[in-house]
Structure formats: C-alpha cells, structure tokens
Design an enzyme around this catalytic site. Structure first.
Site, PDB file in Angstrom:
ATOM      1  N   ASP A 277      -7.540  -3.202  -5.620  1.00 27.23           N
ATOM      2  CA  ASP A 277      -7.749  -3.884  -4.348  1.00 27.23           C
ATOM      3  C   ASP A 277      -7.965  -5.365  -4.605  1.00 27.23           C
ATOM      4  OD1 ASP A 277      -8.196  -3.079  -1.353  1.00 27.23           O
ATOM      5  OD2 ASP A 277      -9.579  -4.715  -1.768  1.00 27.23           O
TER       6      ASP A 277
ATOM      7  N   TYR B 220     -13.235 -13.043   2.916  1.00 21.57           N
ATOM      8  CA  TYR B 220     -14.128 -11.880   2.785  1.00 21.57           C
ATOM      9  C   TYR B 220     -15.464 -12.283   2.144  1.00 21.57           C
ATOM     10  CZ  TYR B 220     -10.313  -8.856   4.208  1.00 21.57           C
ATOM     11  OH  TYR B 220      -9.318  -8.252   4.931  1.00 21.57           O
TER      12      TYR B 220
ATOM     13  N   ARG C 119       0.807  -1.226   0.000  1.00 16.81           N
ATOM     14  CA  ARG C 119       0.000   0.000   0.000  1.00 16.81           C
ATOM     15  C   ARG C 119       0.837   1.271   0.000  1.00 16.81           C
ATOM     16  NH1 ARG C 119      -4.926  -1.054   3.896  1.00 16.81           N
ATOM     17  NH2 ARG C 119      -5.405  -3.172   3.272  1.00 16.81           N
TER      18      ARG C 119
ATOM     19  N   ARG D 282      -4.137   6.941   2.326  1.00 14.05           N
ATOM     20  CA  ARG D 282      -4.595   8.128   3.037  1.00 14.05           C
ATOM     21  C   ARG D 282      -3.511   8.923   3.735  1.00 14.05           C
ATOM     22  NH1 ARG D 282      -9.231   4.917   6.086  1.00 14.05           N
ATOM     23  NH2 ARG D 282      -7.641   3.354   5.647  1.00 14.05           N
TER      24      ARG D 282
ATOM     25  N   ARG E 297      -9.192  10.688  -3.933  1.00 13.41           N
ATOM     26  CA  ARG E 297     -10.146   9.750  -3.337  1.00 13.41           C
ATOM     27  C   ARG E 297     -11.508  10.423  -3.134  1.00 13.41           C
ATOM     28  NH1 ARG E 297     -13.411   6.823  -1.266  1.00 13.41           N
ATOM     29  NH2 ARG E 297     -13.160   5.383   0.457  1.00 13.41           N
TER      30      ARG E 297
END
Ligand code: CP3
Length: 323
Positions: A52, A129, A2, A6, A15
């Site tokens: 992602d 997930y 990553r 942010r 974003r």
C-alpha cells in the site's frame, strides 16, 4: 489498479488470516500469495506488487491503521515543523525490508512473460494522508497547511521524495521491472501548487531512480489532472501516464500519446455493470488508443462488488483485439 482485493474470495480468506491489513503487507509469503491470485485466475500481462502507499508513513514512524468501513487512519497528524522533527527519517526505506522480500519472491515465482510492477504513492498524495490523518474529499487540511506554512510543508515533501526514491530503488534491486507512482489526489491542486507539489517532486524522484537505473520504465498517475496530464507527461520525465476515467480519449491520443505511453482508462464501475455498456466502452478505448503506445487498464482501482466473470470477459475482449 488494485488487481488484488476483496472482489476475490481467495483474497478475503488470506486477508482474514493475516489479521490487520498492514500485517498482510508485511508478511512476504501472504503478500506474495495475494499478488499471484489474480494472475492465476485471469492471466494478466503484468502483476502489481501487493502493498500500500501508506507503508511509507508507517516506516516514518506515524501510526497507520486500516479501519473497516472507514479506511486508513494515521496518527498523530503532521501539522507543524515540530511534528516533522518527531518522524524517524533516518534509513526509513530500510524498515520496509518485508516488502523487498515480497518483490524477490514474486520475481522468482512469476512467469518470465508477466511484468512485475513495483509502486509507491507520490509525495503529495502521501502527504494528504499524513496531514489529514485520513482520506478526504478535497484534501482541505493539507492544502491549508501548505498555504500557511509552505516551508514546513516543503520539508515534508522533500523527506517523502528522499524516502520514496530510496524505496523504489530498493524495489528495482529486488526485481521490480516497472514502477508506478500514484498521485491519487493531484486533481485538487491549483495550477501553481500542481507544479510545486505534484510535478516537481515526481520529477525529482524520477531523476533519482534514473541515476541508479536509467532504463527502468516509470508510470505516473496524476489522477484528476485534466488537461495538465500533457504537461505532467512532458515535465516529470515519466515514460507512461495512467489516465483517469475523466480524460477524453481524443485528448489522450493527440496531446499525450505522441510523446508518452498512455495507460487506462475504463471506469471501474463499467466493470461492475458489465454487458454491452462495458464491451462498447472497451472497444472505443481500444480503437482510440490501441495503435499505441498503450497499456489497457482501468481508470482507477477495482471495487469490491466487481463480478469475477466480468473481469475474465474483459481480459478476453482486450486480448482478442488486434489493432
Ligand atoms: O493492485 C494491487 O493489488 C496492488 C496493491 C495496492 C493497494 N493499494 C492494496 C490495497 C495499491 C497499488 C494501492 C494504492 C493505494 N492505496 C492508493 C493509490 C491508488 C488509488 O486507489 O487511488 C491509495 C490512495 C491507497 C490508500 C488506501 N489503501 C485506501 C484509501 C484504502 C481503503 C479503501 C478500501 O478500499 O478499503 C486502502 C486499502 C487497500 N489497499 C485495500 C487494498 C487491496 C483494501 C483493503 C482491504 O480491505 O483488504
């Protein structure tokens, strides 16, 4: 781990323009821009595609949302063979065309000395997930379903192998030079399940990608695998493993590095704290593993509160190291 995110104000700006997180992943111009942001700032040797691991369940027809302060939420959860029948498995990798466009943009935009890394989630982690419907501490619901209905669970893993291999091959066609498979939740699997749901599916994906692209380097990240990292490195056929923060450096040097490139493993929180604690550990990692084959990296993803000047200081320290 990553690179984008942010912790960068320029990322937060793009974003917020993109609306949803998935919309950012599926807008090639915006995804290209956020991939390049950390490269411009820090001059890393490699750039990882911005996307992602959960675009695969989305392409398979599960609803995927990223909620603020919660993380990813997937619905409906996969809990039966009938649920599997409702997934759109035909040509799922074709639905990820915007990701391939981002890869093509990046291949054209990056300087030739910056390696472009494509990636996907490994089947076990993506399945956690899809079955759990969200992130969880111990992946209990997925482990329970795999114990209760191993055949149905195996079908899910097999269709993830199929889709993920096709997806990675398309990334290489578009210009990815290295691939990484993230098995973030490998550490919750007991011995036999680790074999069946982590090693075997990754070995199969590696085999399929290699059948098309024999020379493409593949990095595996079985986070939390402990001493099973050695077996993972030998049995999956990957060229490199990314070690998490808990792996002892001496173990990595003696048990993994002789047959496999090692990548890692600075604690992302040392990058938050900075100072002597960080430089001391960076030094220890470089002196333990720096003779190579070695790729300096974090042991997990960069966190939003990371000060930007700590990242710049880290890059300078690593680049000035001469083994
Ligand atoms: O390094 C990069 O810039 C590449 C992009 C990348 C992202 N996710 C972007 C992202 C990569 C390689 C991933 C992998 C990923 N995604 C993993 C495996 C690696 C790991 O960290 O364990 C996993 C488990 C996911 C699933 C995922 N995506 C979660 C659990 C979350 C929420 C956590 C959070 O920080 O909010 C995401 C969102 C996500 N993926 C963000 C980024 C930059 C943050 C989203 C945002 O708020 O903008």
């Amino acid at each position: 781990m990553r690179q984008a995110g942010r912790y960068l104000p320029e990322y937060r700006k793009v974003r917020s323009q993109a609306g949803s997180f998935l919309n950012l992943c599926y807008s090639p111009d915006l995804a290209t821009e956020v991939t390049l942001q950390p490269i411009r700032r820090f001059g890393f040797d490699a750039s990882i595609l911005f996307s992602d691991i959960l675009v695969i369940p989305d392409a398979l027809g599960q609803k995927v949302e990223f909620r603020e302060n919660i993380g990813p939420v997937l619905s409906p959860r996969i809990r039966s063979a009938d649920d599997l029948d409702r997934l759109r498995t035909d040509e799922a990798a074709d639905r990820l065309e915007p990701v391939y466009q981002t890869v093509r943009n990046l291949a054209a935009a990056l300087p030739s000395n910056v390696t472009l890394i494509g990636f996907a989630g490994a089947p076990w982690t993506v399945a956690t997930y899809m079955v759990g419907g969200e992130g969880s501490r111990d992946q209990a619901e997925t482990r329970l379903w795999a114990y209760a209905e191993p055949q149905a669970f195996e079908r899910l893993i097999n269709l993830l192998v199929e889709t993920t291999a096709a997806y990675l091959i398309r990334q290489v066609e578009a210009g990815a030079e290295v691939l990484q498979l993230f098995d973030t939740w490998a550490g919750s699997l007991p011995e036999r399940e680790f074999e069946r749901w982590c090693i075997a599916p990754i070995a199969e994906i590696v085999k399929r990608v290699r059948a098309r692209y024999p020379a493409v380097p593949i990095i595996g990240f079985p986070r939390g695998a402990g001493q099973r990292y050695a077996e993972f490195a030998q049995r999956t056929g990957v060229n490199a493993v990314s070690i998490d923060v808990t792996v002892p450096l001496h173990f990595a040097k003696t048990e993994i590095q002789p047959g496999c490139t090692v990548q890692g493993n600075l604690d992302p929180l040392l990058l938050v704290s900075g100072g002597k604690a960080m430089t001391g550990e960076v030094d220890r990692i470089l002196h333990s593993l720096g003779e190579g084959p070695f790729i300096f990296n974090l042991g997990h993803g960069i966190v939003p509160q990371t000060p930007i000047d700590h990242v710049a200081a880290l890059v300078e320290q690593v680049k000035s190291y001469r083994g």
